[in-house]
Write a protein that holds these residues in place. Structure first.
Motif, PDB file in Angstrom:
ATOM      1  N   LYS A 187       3.496  -2.523 -10.060  1.00 16.06           N
ATOM      2  CA  LYS A 187       2.451  -3.227  -9.127  1.00 16.06           C
ATOM      3  C   LYS A 187       2.369  -2.026  -7.952  1.00 16.06           C
ATOM      4  O   LYS A 187       1.292  -1.950  -7.338  1.00 16.06           O
TER       5      LYS A 187
ATOM      6  N   GLU B 218      -4.304   2.064  -2.294  1.00 22.59           N
ATOM      7  CA  GLU B 218      -4.190   2.010  -1.081  1.00 22.59           C
ATOM      8  C   GLU B 218      -3.996   2.777   0.413  1.00 22.59           C
ATOM      9  O   GLU B 218      -2.826   2.622  -0.088  1.00 22.59           O
TER      10      GLU B 218
ATOM     11  N   PRO C 131       0.675  -1.296   0.173  1.00 21.24           N
ATOM     12  CA  PRO C 131      -0.168   0.109   0.001  1.00 21.24           C
ATOM     13  C   PRO C 131       1.229   0.810  -0.040  1.00 21.24           C
ATOM     14  O   PRO C 131       2.036   1.439   0.710  1.00 21.24           O
TER      15      PRO C 131
ATOM     16  N   TYR D 184      -0.992   0.286  -6.562  1.00 14.70           N
ATOM     17  CA  TYR D 184      -1.233   0.045  -5.603  1.00 14.70           C
ATOM     18  C   TYR D 184      -1.022   1.610  -4.323  1.00 14.70           C
ATOM     19  O   TYR D 184      -1.136   1.173  -3.303  1.00 14.70           O
TER      20      TYR D 184
ATOM     21  N   THR E 188      -4.497  -5.759   0.923  1.00 19.64           N
ATOM     22  CA  THR E 188      -4.906  -5.950  -0.284  1.00 19.64           C
ATOM     23  C   THR E 188      -5.035  -7.515  -0.259  1.00 19.64           C
ATOM     24  O   THR E 188      -4.121  -8.313  -0.322  1.00 19.64           O
TER      25      THR E 188
ATOM     26  N   MET F 262      -2.589  -8.168  -3.130  1.00 21.26           N
ATOM     27  CA  MET F 262      -1.074  -8.241  -2.816  1.00 21.26           C
ATOM     28  C   MET F 262      -1.070  -9.171  -2.112  1.00 21.26           C
ATOM     29  O   MET F 262       0.632  -9.903  -1.970  1.00 21.26           O
TER      30      MET F 262
END
Length: 557
Positions: A409, A416, A273, A413, A420, A423
């Motif tokens: 990736k 966030e 995140p 994220y 999640t 992840m």
């Protein structure tokens, strides 16, 4: 053979007696002739019977010998079959011991949820259950880990503290140039340059702060002092270039069982995140002090994901994605799968330790926009590749073993603020071919937020981590303030932490002082008491702290 032979004297003697009886004339003669004929028939019948009996007895003897031979042959077959079955069972038992795939739970009100039977300790494979038995505790939550041990004197002090189970060591990368070989040991000093430049792992919490305390020295002292204490070792990497030289040292000690305790290895290798790259993928090729990055003097600057733009390629005329590799030439190459592959190669019996990057939100006050501005002002860093040899390739961790783009990736994220399911899926993909146990490192505030927010009954991601496979656990780290303590210890929450698969990691109170992990009361979820803090931030040493602290009353974590 038969000794009986029928004799014709039997009827002859009777015939003589009848003759001696006198008289009889023609009738007597006829009668005698008739009787003689009958007796001869009987004698013939007896002889036929004798011949038949003899044939039966001869056949019986032959059959008896043949049956006896068959019986002996059958008995040999049975013995051979029995030996074969025993050999198969012995081999199967040996393989079961070697694999150490089967385990059993510990006695107690809150024992681990293992239901299989372990044959022995498994000398080469460490599991969460074996770690608990090694330290004579019922749950991972009771295990105490000492962090920030970064000097020889501190290492010697903490090794004397009975309440410490595991020593954490942070390992960074350094280079040294010498005119001859380094001492008598070449292991761990990977030659990477034509000018006799060697890669040397050093003990340092920062990837950019070198140290005179090498990991070689640390390991030599640890092995010597741990011969009877049997403490565990948690190795956290801060630089991908330090991995192979460190494992070269560790594998030798581990191979001959000189570590004498659990071995846990890992680092922050996955984006999480906040939109930042993982710490192992955020190591600049030059020190941030040299380029005057913001706050580089107080912390290693996290590296954000690169913004992606779309523009038309003038040559091909197609719209293409651009900019995702903007920071790649500033950073030491790294891919998470290459790290796990090195662990499998060098220390396959260790417990794997995996963490996500986490910034912003409840974790810290990092601003990804400001971080990008800092890096955008840096020029590309060109390395002098002429000095490097094949040795540098041996310590490289950039090879991707499957399709996974770290920057992509991390960018995904960025919005966030919590762990999640995507992840978690990244982590499962990373350890897909790892057969051992895994500890997932997650900030405590993220787990606390998930526990508190799940009023709809949906399962939080951290529960998926421990439910995926027997032997997977969670370690919490970060600031644990009063509100978070109340959440974590609350028995009313459906998804509260389970002591049977939760480790207490590098946690600290609101003032940034490390909280010492203590014992968890049996028979209930985590309970927090007023925890003691380590003395490094208050000027105390480990020895002084140990004498003035009751380790058994400290809270968890």
């Amino acid at each position: 053979s038969l000794d009986f032979v029928p004799s014709k004297n039997c009827f002859r003697s009777k015939t003589k007696k009848k003759k001696m009886g006198g008289g009889g004339g023609e009738d007597d003669g006829a009668t005698t002739t008739s009787m003689k004929h009958m007796m001869e028939q009987k004698v013939q019948q007896q002889e036929d019977l004798y011949a038949q009996l003899k044939r039966q007895l001869v056949w019986s003897e032959h059959h008896h010998h043949h049956h006896h031979h068959q019986w002996r042959s059958g008995r040999a077959c049975k013995i051979a079959l029995f030996v074969l079955v025993c050999a198969i069972l012995a081999l199967s038992g040996k393989e079961s011991v070697a694999s150490v795939k089967t385990r059993k739970g510990l006695a107690g009100g809150m024992s681990l949820p293992f239901t299989r039977v372990e044959i022995d300790d498994g000398k080469t494979q460490w599991t969460m259950e074996r770690v608990c038995r090694h330290f004579s505790v019922e749950n991972p939550s009771e295990i105490t880990i000492a962090y920030r041990v970064d000097g020889d004197a501190m290492l010697r002090e903490v090794m004397e503290v009975e309440g410490v189970n595991v020593i954490n060591v942070d390992v960074a990368y350094s280079e040294t140039t010498v005119s001859k070989k380094i001492g008598n040991r070449k292991i761990g000093h990977q030659k990477i340059g034509k000018d006799k430049t060697y890669a040397v792992p050093v003990v340092s919490h920062s990837a950019y702060r070198s140290s005179s305390f090498t990991f070689d020295d640390f390991l030599a002292t640890f092995v010597k002092l741990n011969a009877k204490r049997r403490k565990g070792l948690l190795v956290t990497f801060k630089d991908p270039r330090a991995v192979v030289p460190t494992f070269s040292l560790l594998s030798e000690e581990y191979k001959y069982d000189r570590i004498r305790g659990p071995l846990i290895v890992g680092g922050e290798v996955l984006p999480g995140p906040g939109g930042y790259r993982p710490q192992m993928g955020s190591v600049l090729k030059v020190s941030p002090y040299e380029v005057n990055l913001r706050e580089a003097d107080v912390r290693d600057p996290p590296i954000p994901s690169a913004k992606v733009t779309y523009a038309r390629n003038e040559q091909s005329g197609r719209v293409e994605k651009q900019g995702e590799d903007r920071y790649d030439n500033l950073l030491v190459p790294f891919h998470p799968s290459a790290f796990v592959d090195k662990v499998k190669t060098f220390v396959p019996g260790a417990i794997l330790f995996i963490g996500w990057s986490a910034h912003g939100g409840c974790v810290d006050k990092e601003n990804i926009g400001a971080s990008r501005t800092d890096l955008d002002g840096l020029d590309a860093i060109d390395e002098d590749l002429t000095r490097l040899t094949e040795g540098m390739k041996k310590i490289d961790l950039s090879a991707a073993l499957y399709d996974y783009n770290v920057n992509e990736k991390a960018l995904e994220y960025e919005p966030e603020r919590t762990l999640t399911n995507a992840m978690v899926d990244d982590a499962f993909d990373l350890v897909k071919y790892w057969k051992g146990d895994v500890i997932f490192d997650v900030p405590g505030c993220i787990i606390g937020g998930d526990i508190r927010a799940r009023f709809d009954g949906s399962e939080p991601p951290h529960k998926r981590l421990v439910r995926k496979k027997l032997g997977y656990g969670v370690m919490i780290h970060g600031v644990i303030d009063g509100n978070l303590r109340n959440v974590l210890k609350n028995r009313e929450f459906k998804f509260s932490l389970d002591p049977s698969n939760t480790f207490s990691g590098d946690v600290m109170d609101e003032k940034g002082k490390p909280i010492v992990q203590g014992l968890l009361a049996k028979g209930g979820p985590p309970k927090f008491r007023e925890g003691q803090v380590l003395g490094k931030y208050t000027g105390k040493t480990w020895g002084t702290y140990a004498k003035n602290t009751d380790w058994h009353t400290n809270g968890w974590p």
